[in-house]
Design an enzyme around this catalytic site. Structure first.
Site, PDB file in Angstrom:
ATOM      1  N   TYR A  10       0.846  -1.195   0.000  1.00 31.17           N
ATOM      2  CA  TYR A  10       0.000   0.000   0.000  1.00 31.17           C
ATOM      3  C   TYR A  10       0.882   1.246   0.000  1.00 31.17           C
ATOM      4  O   TYR A  10       1.932   1.267   0.643  1.00 31.17           O
ATOM      5  CB  TYR A  10      -0.881   0.054   1.250  1.00 31.17           C
ATOM      6  CG  TYR A  10      -2.024  -0.910   1.220  1.00 31.17           C
ATOM      7  CD1 TYR A  10      -3.233  -0.569   0.645  1.00 31.17           C
ATOM      8  CD2 TYR A  10      -1.893  -2.176   1.783  1.00 31.17           C
ATOM      9  CE1 TYR A  10      -4.297  -1.457   0.627  1.00 31.17           C
ATOM     10  CE2 TYR A  10      -2.957  -3.078   1.773  1.00 31.17           C
ATOM     11  CZ  TYR A  10      -4.143  -2.710   1.192  1.00 31.17           C
ATOM     12  OH  TYR A  10      -5.192  -3.592   1.171  1.00 31.17           O
ATOM     13  N   TYR A  22      -0.280  -9.925   0.462  1.00 28.12           N
ATOM     14  CA  TYR A  22       0.739  -9.285   1.303  1.00 28.12           C
ATOM     15  C   TYR A  22       0.755  -9.891   2.704  1.00 28.12           C
ATOM     16  O   TYR A  22      -0.262 -10.389   3.183  1.00 28.12           O
ATOM     17  CB  TYR A  22       0.536  -7.770   1.357  1.00 28.12           C
ATOM     18  CG  TYR A  22      -0.788  -7.287   1.901  1.00 28.12           C
ATOM     19  CD1 TYR A  22      -1.013  -7.169   3.274  1.00 28.12           C
ATOM     20  CD2 TYR A  22      -1.814  -6.922   1.041  1.00 28.12           C
ATOM     21  CE1 TYR A  22      -2.219  -6.697   3.770  1.00 28.12           C
ATOM     22  CE2 TYR A  22      -3.028  -6.452   1.526  1.00 28.12           C
ATOM     23  CZ  TYR A  22      -3.225  -6.340   2.888  1.00 28.12           C
ATOM     24  OH  TYR A  22      -4.418  -5.881   3.373  1.00 28.12           O
ATOM     25  N   ARG A  56      -2.378 -12.061   3.542  1.00 24.71           N
ATOM     26  CA  ARG A  56      -3.712 -11.763   3.058  1.00 24.71           C
ATOM     27  C   ARG A  56      -3.843 -12.192   1.604  1.00 24.71           C
ATOM     28  O   ARG A  56      -3.001 -11.865   0.778  1.00 24.71           O
ATOM     29  CB  ARG A  56      -3.996 -10.247   3.106  1.00 24.71           C
ATOM     30  CG  ARG A  56      -4.071  -9.551   4.464  1.00 24.71           C
ATOM     31  CD  ARG A  56      -5.193 -10.038   5.380  1.00 24.71           C
ATOM     32  NE  ARG A  56      -6.432 -10.504   4.765  1.00 24.71           N
ATOM     33  CZ  ARG A  56      -7.397  -9.721   4.315  1.00 24.71           C
ATOM     34  NH1 ARG A  56      -7.310  -8.431   4.392  1.00 24.71           N
ATOM     35  NH2 ARG A  56      -8.491 -10.241   3.783  1.00 24.71           N
ATOM     36  N   HIS A 101      -6.834  -8.717  -2.603  1.00 26.91           N
ATOM     37  CA  HIS A 101      -8.186  -8.188  -2.443  1.00 26.91           C
ATOM     38  C   HIS A 101      -8.215  -6.706  -2.786  1.00 26.91           C
ATOM     39  O   HIS A 101      -7.190  -6.033  -2.774  1.00 26.91           O
ATOM     40  CB  HIS A 101      -8.687  -8.389  -1.000  1.00 26.91           C
ATOM     41  CG  HIS A 101      -7.804  -7.735   0.014  1.00 26.91           C
ATOM     42  ND1 HIS A 101      -6.704  -8.347   0.557  1.00 26.91           N
ATOM     43  CD2 HIS A 101      -7.838  -6.499   0.568  1.00 26.91           C
ATOM     44  CE1 HIS A 101      -6.102  -7.531   1.402  1.00 26.91           C
ATOM     45  NE2 HIS A 101      -6.763  -6.386   1.421  1.00 26.91           N
ATOM     46  N   HIS A 114     -10.381  -3.343  -1.418  1.00 27.39           N
ATOM     47  CA  HIS A 114     -11.315  -2.831  -0.415  1.00 27.39           C
ATOM     48  C   HIS A 114     -12.390  -1.999  -1.116  1.00 27.39           C
ATOM     49  O   HIS A 114     -12.070  -1.190  -1.994  1.00 27.39           O
ATOM     50  CB  HIS A 114     -10.597  -1.944   0.594  1.00 27.39           C
ATOM     51  CG  HIS A 114      -9.590  -2.663   1.436  1.00 27.39           C
ATOM     52  ND1 HIS A 114      -9.855  -3.102   2.705  1.00 27.39           N
ATOM     53  CD2 HIS A 114      -8.301  -3.020   1.190  1.00 27.39           C
ATOM     54  CE1 HIS A 114      -8.782  -3.689   3.214  1.00 27.39           C
ATOM     55  NE2 HIS A 114      -7.808  -3.656   2.312  1.00 27.39           N
TER      56      HIS A 114
HETATM   57 FE   LIG Z   1      -5.947  -4.754   2.530  1.00 28.00          FE
END
Ligand SMILES: [Fe+3]
Lengths: 201, 257
Positions: free
Chosen positions: B126, B165, B175, B178, B180
């Site tokens: 991110y 990640y 994870r 995905h 969000h």
């Molecule tokens: Fe996330």
């Protein structure tokens, strides 16, 4: 199956909720999110507080959304909360004139948030309130609550929600008057003094 | 004691078995996670222990929560729904198109409402200062988009396939890839924030966040469908994902449920 056949009602089932996680920072907060009241409006109130976990620790990664009626009790239908600059795509922010009734506020590193909005007017049999939706990392489904402003004891006593709650729980929904139009409202997710959270059915 | 994937696997299995037993004993299907889902450790101190107080909206059509904030054209930039064009250069990764419809519980389209998305880049990172994963940042990708649904409730995004990640729920926690999503309905009661996943991700069984949805059918509703008709020739892979908002709204009241 994520292509839904709307001609088959049994296939129309809710999409599950998930936590907002920690990394929504570029997506959701926006400049002026907390300045909901038009500039200089005489009915402006400031609401502020902390979001706290079950050990009383503040959450530095939560955000709240506030949604309320205008001082006459009318629900705004005005867009423009998150206006964009057509040239750069960046945030222009609100125009400071129109009242959209909605704002989004991140907690800061101390777990504190504030917003300036218009004192809501009453609707129906309810005492005036601001509707609140709380999101955080660790919270798998957002939580709804309400901020009632103190002052009109008759209206608060007649409120259908408040009337159903015992004294201690009821008090978690009523902000504390700090004078000069400023009200304190802490949101305790768990434990002693846990805020009353709502579900709509 | 270091918390291992094995420990979490056992907790996930126990939660799943407990849910199946509840349903077998006559409890209702649960479309949403429980907020006190221990395998996701961050939930432990962040869920209320008192039961929620139910408000029957049919008793009071004046409730503020039966209305939703409004969003319009001026709230959108021209390319806000194309995450590959927000910088001077091209982001790295596999381009994808994600499209679907925003619906209410009655299957009616939710028109003219805001959808916001955010995601990691193709390396699973991110663009956020608190992000600690040392995968490369992509100077041409912020990973943020927004759109307003059309007259049929449709939305459309162009972006980059996000990478999986690591995170620190337990040792070797990853994870699944995905995106969000944040949605508004016609009523504030319908507010939804969730995550969209990609088909057949091998990480699903290990991830306590997707497994927090203990109902098998509900969990499947978080996974997009590959849709060849949405793939753009010479450009992108297509995924279809319809979203159904829960919670009562005013239309539902008028029709007497
Ligand atoms: Fe996330």
């Amino acid at each position: 199956m994520t292509k839904i056949d709307t001609s088959k009602p049994e296939s129309v089932l809710p999409t599950p909720s998930h936590t907002v996680g920690p990394f929504y920072g570029y997506a959701l907060p926006f400049r002026g999110g907390e300045e909901i009241a038009p500039v200089g409006h005489p009915d402006t109130v400031t609401v502020h507080g902390y979001v706290l976990d079950g050990e009383g620790e503040p959450l530095p990664d939560a955000f709240v959304e506030l949604w309320g009626a205008d001082p006459d009790g009318n629900v705004p239908t005005t867009d423009g909360s998150i206006r964009r600059d057509p040239a750069t795509g960046g945030y222009l922010g609100r125009n400071g004139v129109e009242f959209t009734g909605w704002g989004r506020v991140q907690t800061d590193a101390n777990g504190h948030w504030y917003a300036r909005t218009l004192r809501p007017g009453a609707r129906g049999r309810s005492a005036p309130y601001l509707s609140v939706c709380v999101f955080a990392r660790g919270l798998l489904v957002h939580l709804f609550t309400r901020i009632y402003l103190p002052g009109d004891e008759t209206a608060l006593a007649a409120d259908p929600l408040l009337a159903r709650l015992d004294r201690a729980r009821r008090d978690t929904l009523i902000a504390r008057d700090e004078g000069h139009g400023t009200y304190r409202f802490d949101i305790r997710l768990q434990g002693e003094g846990e805020t009353v959270f709502l579900e709509f059915t | 004691m270091t918390l291992t994937q094995h420990d979490i696997d056992q907790e996930i299995a126990a939660e799943h078995a407990a849910y199946e037993k509840r349903v077998a004993d006559g409890a209702p299907v649960e479309h949403h996670p429980r907020r006190d889902y221990a395998p996701y450790r961050s939930s432990l101190l962040r869920h209320p222990k008192q039961p929620l107080v139910a408000i029957d909206v049919s008793k009071d059509p004046e409730l503020v929560e039966l209305h939703s904030p409004a969003f319009g054209e001026r709230d959108l930039g021209a390319i806000d729904n194309d995450l590959t064009r927000q910088h001077t250069g091209e982001p790295v990764g596999e381009r994808i198109t994600v499209s679907g419809r925003l619906l209410d519980r009655a299957g009616k389209p939710v028109r003219g409402q805001l959808i916001e998305i955010w995601q990691a880049n193709s390396a699973g990172r991110y663009a956020h200062q608190r992000e600690q994963h040392d995968a490369p940042l992509d100077p041409n990708f912020t990973g943020v988009g927004r759109t307003i649904t059309d007259a049929e409730g449709r939305y459309h995004f162009t972006t980059i396939q996000p990478g999986p990640y690591p995170w620190r729920n337990h040792l070797n926690a990853w994870r699944p890839a995905h995106i969000h999503f944040s949605m508004f309905g016609t009523a504030f009661t319908q507010r939804l924030v969730t995550q969209m996943y990609f088909p057949a991700d091998p990480l699903f069984p290990y991830d306590p966040i997707i497994q927090s949805v203990t109902d098998d059918a509900a969990r499947q509703r978080l996974v997009a469908t590959y849709d060849h008709d949405l793939s753009v020739p010479e450009f992108s892979m297509g995924y279809h994902w319809d979203i159904v908002l829960d919670g009562p709204n005013a239309t539902w009241l008028e029709e007497g449920r």
